[in-house]
Enzyme design. Sequence first.
Site, PDB file in Angstrom:
ATOM      1  N   TYR A 187      -3.687  24.262  -3.438  1.00  0.00           N
ATOM      2  CA  TYR A 187      -3.669  22.929  -4.034  1.00  0.00           C
ATOM      3  C   TYR A 187      -4.531  22.898  -5.293  1.00  0.00           C
ATOM      4  O   TYR A 187      -5.646  23.400  -5.322  1.00  0.00           O
ATOM      5  CB  TYR A 187      -4.205  21.899  -3.035  1.00  0.00           C
ATOM      6  CG  TYR A 187      -4.262  20.476  -3.578  1.00  0.00           C
ATOM      7  CD1 TYR A 187      -3.138  19.667  -3.560  1.00  0.00           C
ATOM      8  CD2 TYR A 187      -5.442  19.955  -4.121  1.00  0.00           C
ATOM      9  CE1 TYR A 187      -3.177  18.365  -4.045  1.00  0.00           C
ATOM     10  CE2 TYR A 187      -5.491  18.658  -4.614  1.00  0.00           C
ATOM     11  CZ  TYR A 187      -4.361  17.868  -4.582  1.00  0.00           C
ATOM     12  OH  TYR A 187      -4.396  16.595  -5.072  1.00  0.00           O
TER      13      TYR A 187
ATOM     14  N   ASP B  80       0.867  -1.180   0.000  1.00  0.00           N
ATOM     15  CA  ASP B  80       0.000   0.000   0.000  1.00  0.00           C
ATOM     16  C   ASP B  80       0.907   1.234   0.000  1.00  0.00           C
ATOM     17  O   ASP B  80       1.541   1.554   1.003  1.00  0.00           O
ATOM     18  CB  ASP B  80      -0.900  -0.006   1.236  1.00  0.00           C
ATOM     19  CG  ASP B  80      -1.827   1.201   1.299  1.00  0.00           C
ATOM     20  OD1 ASP B  80      -1.726   2.093   0.416  1.00  0.00           O
ATOM     21  OD2 ASP B  80      -2.641   1.275   2.229  1.00  0.00           O
TER      22      ASP B  80
END
Length: 314
Positions: A192, A88
């Site tokens: 962002y 992961d």
Amino acid sequence: MGFFGKKGSSGFSSSSTAEEVTEGIDGNGLTAIVTGASSGIGTETARVLALRGVHVVMAVRNVDSGNKVREEILKEIPSAKVEVMELDLSSMSSVREFASKYKSSGFPLNILINNAGIMASPYMLSKDNIELQFATNYLSHFLLTNLLLDNMKNTARESNREGRIVNLSSSAHRHPFPGGIRFDSINDEAGYGSIKAYGQSKLATLLHANELARRFKEEGLNITANSLHPGGIHTNLFRYHTILSGFASTVGRFMFKTVPQGAATTCYVALHPQVNGVSGKYFEDCNISKSSAYGQDADLAKKLWEFSLPLTSP
């Protein structure tokens, strides 16, 4: 895109498939890790490497999905050597656990394909509180590579065969934030933008390969590192953008590559003898291409390396 591909100096083009670019290549005796091998071009990369005799380790987040892919590969290629291991990339502890288990397995490592990624996600943080695209697409691969380097060095020395690291970048590396990497605000939600953050992560991936290549040359290692743009492919990378996904499914299907075409450059850079000794290059459509000015900035690559080390320390 694939229909109008003009062959480059390699003899291949945007319409070449992974099987075509590896035809006649014997991968027996080689072991490769492919991250994100349970879907999209990662699956096709694993399948074609296995078809050529490579022992493939599929590093996947969803082990059940990985095992289903493995079963399909074995159904097609009964002699295939394919393993599935959990990884992961949104968790550095998972990266460390994967590397530890891999070392314990006793498997050699000739080829590391840093393929897995996410695209243009909304602002999110990884399990280590790092902006998710930067963490998944670049930083965890940086850590994974560092943890497996000794294995690659030993394998290259003992087998006397060139080791290869293949980083999947993107043409999106040309469109990052101003300055390339937001070193002072890597995790800030303010400012962002999902597309620019994706571009930043793919620029980082490219710079990582360049800096690895520089270091390998300095150390005199028989290992290369290259990056590539696989091309536009309609895969589950588009899951965060319904408009882009809809475009890719309709008009885009005449412009985008198929999955076998999308995996071609990865398989070419990983296996083809034309790439022997080639390092620190950026590939598109199975040919050496030119990256952006940021992508060629050696000082930026060194700065990114030094920035990444403390972020990945235990």
